[in-house]
Scaffold this motif. Structure first.
Motif, PDB file in Angstrom:
ATOM      1  N   PHE A 153       0.159   4.363   0.542  1.00  0.00           N
ATOM      2  CA  PHE A 153      -0.035   5.301   1.661  1.00  0.00           C
ATOM      3  C   PHE A 153       0.525   4.748   2.971  1.00  0.00           C
ATOM      4  O   PHE A 153       0.967   5.522   3.822  1.00  0.00           O
ATOM      5  N   CYS A 154       0.549   3.420   3.153  1.00  0.00           N
ATOM      6  CA  CYS A 154       1.250   2.849   4.314  1.00  0.00           C
ATOM      7  C   CYS A 154       2.716   3.229   4.258  1.00  0.00           C
ATOM      8  O   CYS A 154       3.312   3.617   5.265  1.00  0.00           O
ATOM      9  N   HIS A 200      -2.889   0.711   8.473  1.00  0.00           N
ATOM     10  CA  HIS A 200      -3.712   0.526   7.273  1.00  0.00           C
ATOM     11  C   HIS A 200      -5.182   0.280   7.621  1.00  0.00           C
ATOM     12  O   HIS A 200      -5.509  -0.680   8.307  1.00  0.00           O
ATOM     13  N   CYS A 223       0.849  -1.203   0.000  1.00  0.00           N
ATOM     14  CA  CYS A 223       0.000   0.000   0.000  1.00  0.00           C
ATOM     15  C   CYS A 223       0.879   1.245   0.000  1.00  0.00           C
ATOM     16  O   CYS A 223       1.683   1.454   0.907  1.00  0.00           O
ATOM     17  N   HIS A 273      -6.525   3.280   1.224  1.00  0.00           N
ATOM     18  CA  HIS A 273      -5.967   3.442   2.574  1.00  0.00           C
ATOM     19  C   HIS A 273      -6.644   4.709   3.065  1.00  0.00           C
ATOM     20  O   HIS A 273      -6.498   5.777   2.427  1.00  0.00           O
TER      21      HIS A 273
HETATM   22 ZN    ZN Z   1      -2.153   1.305   3.719  1.00  0.00          ZN
END
Ligand code: ZN
Ligand code: AMP
Length: 138
Positions: free
Chosen positions: A8-9, A48, A6, A99
């Protein structure tokens, strides 16, 4: 929990660099790479969650206040006179990154219209019926 696939993680946890505006134990706030207006920021939880329905209690209790804090800082520093907090859930709602994130979009005098809709019509009976429909899912 983080998902290494992910984006954005990875950004929230500093694996990928970003234009960071704010960071604490729970969140990183970054500038959106496709800003709707100057200063458009995204509040990213460091854990997340796919969307608001999955958002953990601690995060949910903190995110709105953080949105207000970032928006107030934008008004002080960028010359915007308002801001929108926008949060999309699901493809049909415009979510493109799965996310959880909250947009903080500065709004400037004479800026273009964003986050608007045309009011529709509904009679009171219809509103009552729809309210009952939603209640059944709570
Ligand atoms: Zn994420
Ligand atoms: P949404 O449509 O609510 O899912 O918003 C996703 C937002 O993330 C969009 O405004 C994108 O411009 C922004 N975005 C996607 N990838 C990145 C990235 N790597 N860095 C900064 N912003 C991003």
């Amino acid at each position: 929990m983080n998902d290494e696939n992910c984006i954005f993680c990875r950004i929230a946890n500093g694996v990928i660099p970003s234009a960071t505006v704010y960071e604490d134990e729970w969140f990183r706030v970054i500038l959106d790479m496709g800003p709707a207006s100057k200063g458009h920021a995204l509040i990213l939880p460091k854990e997340h969650f796919r969307d608001v329905c999955e958002l953990g209690e601690i995060y949910a209790s903190k995110v709105l206040q953080l949105g207000g804090k970032i928006g107030a800082a934008m008004k002080k520093t960028l010359g915007c006179t308002g801001f929108n907090l926008v949060q999309n859930n699901g493809v049909s709602a415009g979510q493109t990154v799965f996310h959880f994130h909250m947009h903080v979009i500065p709004r400037y005098e004479h800026g273009k219209t964003m986050v608007a809709w045309e009011p529709g019509h509904a009679d009171p009976e219809e509103l009552k019926a729809v309210a009952e429909q939603i209640k059944a899912g709570l």
